[in-house]
Design a protein around this motif. Structure first.
Motif, PDB file in Angstrom:
ATOM      1  N   HIS A  64       0.844  -1.206   0.000  1.00 27.91           N
ATOM      2  CA  HIS A  64       0.000   0.000   0.000  1.00 27.91           C
ATOM      3  C   HIS A  64       0.871   1.245   0.000  1.00 27.91           C
ATOM      4  N   HIS A  66       1.015   5.672  -1.659  1.00 27.87           N
ATOM      5  CA  HIS A  66       0.524   6.751  -2.525  1.00 27.87           C
ATOM      6  C   HIS A  66       1.767   7.557  -2.897  1.00 27.87           C
ATOM      7  N   HIS A 230      -9.173   1.423   0.640  1.00 25.12           N
ATOM      8  CA  HIS A 230      -8.989   1.660   2.078  1.00 25.12           C
ATOM      9  C   HIS A 230     -10.234   1.188   2.818  1.00 25.12           C
ATOM     10  N   HIS A 267      -5.257  -1.146   5.640  1.00 25.36           N
ATOM     11  CA  HIS A 267      -5.482  -0.822   7.053  1.00 25.36           C
ATOM     12  C   HIS A 267      -6.289  -1.869   7.810  1.00 25.36           C
ATOM     13  N   ASP A 318       2.336   2.864   3.224  1.00 30.04           N
ATOM     14  CA  ASP A 318       1.298   3.884   3.023  1.00 30.04           C
ATOM     15  C   ASP A 318       1.939   5.153   2.461  1.00 30.04           C
TER      16      ASP A 318
END
Ligand SMILES: [Zn+2]
Length: 451
Positions: A64, A66, A230, A267, A318
């Motif tokens: 995960h 971004h 998410h 998450h 993340d």
């Protein structure tokens, strides 16, 4: 052909096979031998690596991320998720293809330096006229040389419709679906040794309509690609779901067709026992992001309970705006610490932590048959960690040294047998150039933003 020998080996295979002194042989992008002692002379190596003082493991798998956030770190430092997002949405609204290319290369280069060979990215910000962001990402990943699973993210629920993001950065539902399918057509490679695989990834319950979630799931299943979103990250999100949909996030996801063996959720922090059971019985996987959860004060995931029920769990750094260090190697330790803070010293072992970061991640991405362990026939995605310096001297168990010790210097990183990091330095891209491009993107994006 590359022969690595004289090193400790942690294969992370199903039996947990390890060698205190062993070898690994790579040919044509795949592992052709792994075992104790020397490789022997039958392998006429093009390159022979003396791994004395090192541990070889599977390359880490990041489930995960971004990447676009690389240039917007250090903002909204003391906020929880929703206020943090409200601060950052207008910053990210300035994204364009140049900024996305720069941040993708920088973020992936940084991950490579810390042992990661495969990374996802979840890109859900698509400002109008921003250019071809997906092409910019795929090109940047090829430049760095990591295996890449870009998740075509989307948001269609702006503030005027009861969502969290401002209307200006959400897409029309239909346009998001068309662009997602186009990303699959252009970039998804189903081959066993694929360097790029695309997933379908509407952002979150509070930024995406139920219609987009349902149709995105149908699209992914029609095209045979995986689904990512998410879920259950914060108490605020749970309250939002109860208020808006009258149920928990996991119940909502199930109603929308978003549980299953082709889904991995980022998450999954706030789960009651019945939610744990639903993830287990549907084969849904979890991307556990302990440092980000700590930075945003979101909570501690029930990783022990997930593992005990057989839920596939991988690790994710993340986005770097909510986890500025963003190194996957130290995330092994953070996962262990988080599990033990929650469940006591028996909650996670160092070897379970390593498994989360390797084979667990490969399971999240549907690639456990090719990635995540050092086994003959698998792809040669390999990390060779140096454990003979001051930071690790005096720890005799190499896996404990890697997980519990300080970040280990990386001697060699191979992706499909190709060297990406050698002697702690990136070989595919110029690190200084990545810094210059990041600074440029940071200046463009963060004018006037609040710390
Ligand atoms: Zn995220």
């Amino acid at each position: 052909m590359i022969v690595i020998e004289n090193c400790a080996v942690a294969t992370v295979d199903a039996a947990g096979t390890e060698y205190a002194d062993g070898h690994l042989v790579v040919d044509a992008g795949r592992i052709v031998a792994v075992g104790p002692g020397h490789a022997g002379r039958r392998h006429r190596a093009v390159r022979r690596v003396d791994g004395t003082g090192c541990l070889v493991t599977p390359g880490l798998v990041n489930t995960h991320h971004h990447l676009y956030q690389w240039a917007t770190r250090g903002l909204a430092q003391d906020d929880g998720l929703f206020d943090w997002l409200r601060t950052l949405y207008p910053v990210w609204a300035r994204l364009d293809a140049d900024a996305v290319a720069a941040t993708t290369a920088a973020g992936l280069g940084w991950l490579a330096l810390h042992g990661c060979t495969t990374s996802t990215d979840h890109h859900y910000i698509h400002p109008r006229n921003a250019g071809d962001l997906m092409a910019a990402q795929v090109a940047a990943a090829a430049e760095v040389g990591l295996r890449f699973h870009p998740c075509r993210g989307s948001m269609d629920l702006g503030a005027s419709q009861g969502g969290l993001p401002p209307d200006g950065i959400v897409e029309e539902t239909e346009a998001a679906l068309v662009a997602t399918e186009e990303a699959i057509d252009r970039f998804h490679d189903p081959a066993d040794d694929a360097m790029v695989r695309v997933a379908v990834a509407p952002c979150s319950p509070f930024s995406v309509s139920g219609k987009l979630m349902v149709e995105a799931a149908a699209l992914a299943r029609r095209r045979g690609v995986r689904l990512h979103t998410h879920l259950a990250e914060t108490v605020d999100e749970e309250e939002y779901c109860r208020r808006t949909h009258g149920c928990t996030p996991v119940e909502y996801a199930e109603q929308l067709g978003w549980l299953g063996p082709d889904v991995w959720l980022a998450h999954a922090v706030h789960l009651d026992d019945s939610a744990l059971d639903r993830l287990a019985s549907t084969g849904t996987a979890v991307a556990h992001c302990p440092s980000s959860n700590a930075r945003l004060g979101a909570g501690t995931a029930r990783v022990r309970e997930l593992l005990d029920r057989g839920v596939p769990v991988g690790l994710g750094v993340d986005g770097p705006a909510s986890q500025e260090a963003n190194q996957l190697g130290p995330e092994l330790r953070q996962a262990l610490y988080t599990a033990r803070l929650r469940g006591g010293p028996g909650a996670l072992t160092v070897r379970e932590a390593l498994a989360l970061g390797t084979i667990g991640g490969a399971r999240c991405l549907g690639r456990a048959d090719q990635l995540g362990s050092l086994e003959v026939g698998k792809l040669a995605d390999v990390a060779l960690w140096r454990l003979d310096g001051l930071g690790h001297a005096g720890i005799s168990d190499p896996v404990a040294a890697l997980v519990l010790g300080p970040p280990a210097p990386l001697e060699l990183l191979l992706v499909g047998g190709e060297p990406v990091v050698v002697g702690g330095e990136l070989r595919t891209v110029d690190e200084h150039e990545l810094v210059r491009r990041t600074r440029r993107a940071h200046r463009t994006l963060t004018r006037g933003a609040r710390r």
